[in-house]
Design a protein around this motif. Structure first.
Motif, PDB file in Angstrom:
ATOM      1  N   THR A  35       0.816  -1.223   0.000  1.00  0.00           N
ATOM      2  CA  THR A  35       0.000   0.000   0.000  1.00  0.00           C
ATOM      3  C   THR A  35       0.851   1.276   0.000  1.00  0.00           C
ATOM      4  OG1 THR A  35      -0.241  -0.137   2.404  1.00  0.00           O
ATOM      5  CG2 THR A  35      -2.008  -1.069   1.087  1.00  0.00           C
ATOM      6  N   SER A  99      -6.457  -0.311  14.108  1.00  0.00           N
ATOM      7  CA  SER A  99      -7.845  -0.133  13.675  1.00  0.00           C
ATOM      8  C   SER A  99      -8.109   1.252  13.094  1.00  0.00           C
ATOM      9  CB  SER A  99      -8.803  -0.412  14.839  1.00  0.00           C
ATOM     10  OG  SER A  99      -8.783   0.659  15.745  1.00  0.00           O
ATOM     11  N   SER A 103      -7.787   2.956   5.733  1.00  0.00           N
ATOM     12  CA  SER A 103      -9.212   2.646   5.626  1.00  0.00           C
ATOM     13  C   SER A 103      -9.356   1.132   5.746  1.00  0.00           C
ATOM     14  CB  SER A 103      -9.726   3.099   4.264  1.00  0.00           C
ATOM     15  OG  SER A 103      -9.212   2.241   3.253  1.00  0.00           O
ATOM     16  N   PRO A 104     -10.592   0.612   5.866  1.00  0.00           N
ATOM     17  CA  PRO A 104     -10.733  -0.850   5.915  1.00  0.00           C
ATOM     18  C   PRO A 104     -10.064  -1.539   4.719  1.00  0.00           C
ATOM     19  CG  PRO A 104     -12.833   0.194   6.422  1.00  0.00           C
ATOM     20  CD  PRO A 104     -11.895   1.291   6.008  1.00  0.00           C
ATOM     21  N   LEU A 105     -10.131  -0.900   3.556  1.00  0.00           N
ATOM     22  CA  LEU A 105      -9.564  -1.498   2.337  1.00  0.00           C
ATOM     23  C   LEU A 105      -8.045  -1.562   2.417  1.00  0.00           C
ATOM     24  CD1 LEU A 105     -11.739   0.522  -0.222  1.00  0.00           C
ATOM     25  CD2 LEU A 105     -12.251  -1.679   0.819  1.00  0.00           C
ATOM     26  N   ILE A 106      -7.461  -0.509   2.980  1.00  0.00           N
ATOM     27  CA  ILE A 106      -6.006  -0.472   3.164  1.00  0.00           C
ATOM     28  C   ILE A 106      -5.606  -1.473   4.255  1.00  0.00           C
ATOM     29  CG2 ILE A 106      -4.074   0.974   3.955  1.00  0.00           C
ATOM     30  CD1 ILE A 106      -4.991   1.876   1.236  1.00  0.00           C
ATOM     31  N   ARG A 107      -6.382  -1.512   5.341  1.00  0.00           N
ATOM     32  CA  ARG A 107      -6.024  -2.391   6.476  1.00  0.00           C
ATOM     33  C   ARG A 107      -6.004  -3.860   6.085  1.00  0.00           C
ATOM     34  NH1 ARG A 107      -8.956   1.655   9.279  1.00  0.00           N
ATOM     35  NH2 ARG A 107     -10.945   0.590   9.519  1.00  0.00           N
ATOM     36  N   ASN A 108      -6.794  -4.236   5.071  1.00  0.00           N
ATOM     37  CA  ASN A 108      -6.785  -5.636   4.640  1.00  0.00           C
ATOM     38  C   ASN A 108      -5.567  -5.974   3.788  1.00  0.00           C
ATOM     39  OD1 ASN A 108      -9.078  -6.438   6.002  1.00  0.00           O
ATOM     40  ND2 ASN A 108     -10.457  -5.847   4.336  1.00  0.00           N
ATOM     41  N   ALA A 191     -11.227   8.937   8.542  1.00  0.00           N
ATOM     42  CA  ALA A 191     -10.657   7.810   7.802  1.00  0.00           C
ATOM     43  C   ALA A 191      -9.640   8.306   6.794  1.00  0.00           C
ATOM     44  CB  ALA A 191     -11.756   7.046   7.072  1.00  0.00           C
ATOM     45  N   LEU A 192      -8.794   7.399   6.325  1.00  0.00           N
ATOM     46  CA  LEU A 192      -7.768   7.718   5.337  1.00  0.00           C
ATOM     47  C   LEU A 192      -7.041   9.004   5.705  1.00  0.00           C
ATOM     48  CD1 LEU A 192      -9.470   6.693   2.005  1.00  0.00           C
ATOM     49  CD2 LEU A 192      -7.236   5.944   2.766  1.00  0.00           C
TER      50      LEU A 192
ATOM     51  N   SER B  61     -12.417  -6.996   1.767  1.00  0.00           N
ATOM     52  CA  SER B  61     -12.420  -5.899   0.810  1.00  0.00           C
ATOM     53  C   SER B  61     -11.037  -5.266   0.713  1.00  0.00           C
ATOM     54  CB  SER B  61     -13.445  -4.850   1.250  1.00  0.00           C
ATOM     55  OG  SER B  61     -13.214  -4.470   2.600  1.00  0.00           O
ATOM     56  N   VAL B  62     -10.574  -5.085  -0.517  1.00  0.00           N
ATOM     57  CA  VAL B  62      -9.260  -4.460  -0.730  1.00  0.00           C
ATOM     58  C   VAL B  62      -9.325  -3.536  -1.947  1.00  0.00           C
ATOM     59  CG1 VAL B  62      -7.988  -6.446   0.209  1.00  0.00           C
ATOM     60  CG2 VAL B  62      -8.413  -6.314  -2.240  1.00  0.00           C
ATOM     61  N   ASN B  63      -8.324  -2.641  -2.047  1.00  0.00           N
ATOM     62  CA  ASN B  63      -8.172  -1.799  -3.232  1.00  0.00           C
ATOM     63  C   ASN B  63      -7.452  -2.613  -4.313  1.00  0.00           C
ATOM     64  OD1 ASN B  63      -7.387   0.314  -0.702  1.00  0.00           O
ATOM     65  ND2 ASN B  63      -8.892   1.067  -2.156  1.00  0.00           N
ATOM     66  N   LEU B  66      -4.047  -1.471  -5.663  1.00  0.00           N
ATOM     67  CA  LEU B  66      -2.832  -1.571  -4.853  1.00  0.00           C
ATOM     68  C   LEU B  66      -2.352  -3.011  -4.702  1.00  0.00           C
ATOM     69  CD1 LEU B  66      -3.336   1.054  -2.008  1.00  0.00           C
ATOM     70  CD2 LEU B  66      -2.198   1.292  -4.210  1.00  0.00           C
ATOM     71  N   SER B 135     -15.715   3.603   4.936  1.00  0.00           N
ATOM     72  CA  SER B 135     -14.898   4.814   5.094  1.00  0.00           C
ATOM     73  C   SER B 135     -13.749   4.888   4.088  1.00  0.00           C
ATOM     74  CB  SER B 135     -14.384   4.940   6.530  1.00  0.00           C
ATOM     75  OG  SER B 135     -13.577   3.838   6.867  1.00  0.00           O
ATOM     76  N   GLY B 136     -13.481   3.813   3.355  1.00  0.00           N
ATOM     77  CA  GLY B 136     -12.463   3.876   2.308  1.00  0.00           C
ATOM     78  C   GLY B 136     -13.055   4.085   0.921  1.00  0.00           C
TER      79      GLY B 136
END
Lengths: 292, 162
Positions: A35, A99, A103-108, A191-192, B61-63, B66, B135-136
């Motif tokens: 990321t 946490s 964002s949730p997407l980045i955290r995954n 967020a972000l 869920s992911v981007n 990236l 939130s993303g």
């Protein structure tokens, strides 16, 4: 948006990964979550000829507790850390920090190893880990070393790591004393967000009702690296906790910080917020220490 | 391209096995969108800030912008095309329509995937959990309220089924 071209390596073992980065040196970059790395490559800030992915190395995954330590594998994601029962039980503020990362997407996707090796001043995971004196295990073909995170960061984007080393694990000693912690991130969005200021506090008590044996306060976003607020720690050591004491510690921490003015906020505001957040973080840390 | 190796990648996409050769410099997004022509997954910022490219990888869920393409190897991927069936929308999709969660539509696939990721883990999410889960994902039209309503309503209708 395109990535610059590169040769891709996908070792299955740490040993193989070390051999590859040992041979390629500066020409290679290590990919854990991607990321930061892929964004920097897209922006053409870096254009490595080789990328070495850690994602196929099973040994680098997982979070576990053994012999009084918590061990977090290099490829554990922020999402896994935030949701881990082991982390929530033992290092609550590390889970808190994970946490609120990205964002949730980045955290995954984002991993603990990436958050350390990117060495951004506002990174979320280093402050609370530094408060615990966490150690990074750095491995290369000819051996390994363990580096305290307090000695790990040397500047913006810079660490003590050499190009032939791979960060494989973060290990944290669980304190023997009654202890409590708290992490606070201050941004202008929920967020972000890249922090204006972040503060981690850890209090170790001398017995369940006792005075403060030792306190550690780590500040992020107010210097080129996360920094310990050493004079604030001195204010707290050996003292009976109180609001007045925490107020004084906050003032000391504000003086320890070296923030800059930028578009996110002024140095003056950041310094004031270090004081406020340190006081708040200490209060919660104390509550957690006394209820443990 | 010539001097750079091409990497074989096998993964499961919306229930089907896919086998493709990609350059390492391609992203999961370009593989899905350009090579496999699934246009539901959008490129917004390309930097992980907007969430228009949100996909599920192993249920999370992911981007997609990236992820390097080879990171898809062996994974189970779901895009918005896998959410409903031909002629039958998923309850979340229906809820977005009923609650006016769609205006220009560019962010919608990403928001649906973030919502799906949430309800896989939390079948009856609270308002706060919905807000956090999306939130993303940026939406510049709706102001989010309709989207949050839609996700809560859709989760109720899904009732924990997948």
């Amino acid at each position: 948006m395109l990535l610059p071209k590169f040769e891709y390596h996908e070792p299955k073992t740490v040993q193989e990964a070390c051999r590859i980065v040992g041979e390629l040196g500066e020409k290679a970059k290590v990919l854990s979550g991607g990321t930061d790395l892929l964004v920097n490559m897209k922006k053409k800030l870096i254009q490595p000829e080789h990328v070495v992915s850690l994602s196929k190395i099973e040994d680098l995954k997982g979070i576990f507790r053994e012999n009084g330590q918590v061990k977090i594998g290099a490829c554990a994601t922020a999402g896994e850390i935030a949701g881990s029962e082991v982390i929530k039980d033992t290092l609550a503020d590390v889970a808190e920090a994970a946490s609120v990362l990205g964002s949730p997407l980045i955290r995954n996707l984002a991993t603990i190893a990436g958050n350390m090796t990117s060495a951004r001043p506002a990174a979320d995971l280093p402050p609370s880990l530094m408060a615990y004196g966490a150690k990074a295990k750095l491995v290369k073909a000819s051996g390994e070393r363990s580096v305290d995170l307090n000695d790990f960061f040397t500047g913006v984007g810079k660490t003590v790591m050499t190009p032939d080393e791979i960060l494989t694990e973060i290990a944290v000693e669980i304190p023997q004393e009654p202890y409590g912690d708290h992490y606070i991130k201050l941004g202008v969005r929920q967020a972000l967000e890249i922090s204006l200021v972040n503060v981690a506090a850890l209090i170790l008590l001398d017995g369940p009702e006792g005075p403060i044996k030792e306190a550690r306060i780590v500040l992020g976003s107010v210097a080129p690296t996360p920094i310990r607020a050493l004079s604030a720690e001195t204010v707290l050591a050996g003292q009976v906790p109180s609001d007045v004491l925490f107020e004084r510690a906050g003032e000391a921490a504000a003086n320890d910080s070296k923030p800059i003015d930028d578009f996110r906020g002024s140095a003056e505001y950041r310094r004031d917020m270090v004081g406020v957040l340190t006081k708040r973080a200490l209060k919660t840390a104390l509550d957690r220490a006394t209820s443990r | 391209m010539d001097t750079y190796s091409v990497i074989p990648i096998r993964f499961t996409l919306n229930g089907d096995k896919v086998s493709i050769e990609a350059g390492a410099h391609e992203t999961a997004l370009t593989v899905i969108r350009e090579r496999l022509s699934l246009k539901g997954t959008k490129e917004g910022c390309g930097m992980g800030e907007c969430g228009a490219c949100t996909i599920l990888v192993d249920g999370k869920s992911v981007n997609a912008c990236l992820m390097a393409a080879p990171q898809l190897e062996g994974r189970t991927v779901m895009t918005v095309e896998g959410l409903g069936r031909e002629g039958k929308l998923h309850p979340l999709q229906e809820a977005f329509l009923e609650h006016h969660g769609v205006q220009c539509g560019f962010c919608t696939p990403g928001l649906l995937m973030s919502a799906q990721s949430l309800i896989l883990e939390t079948p009856r999410p609270t308002h706060k959990q919905v807000v956090e889960a999306i939130s993303g994902n940026l939406c510049r039209c709706t102001g989010y309220q309709q989207i949050v309503d839609a996700i809560q309503y859709g989760a109720d209708k899904t009732g924990g089924e997948e």
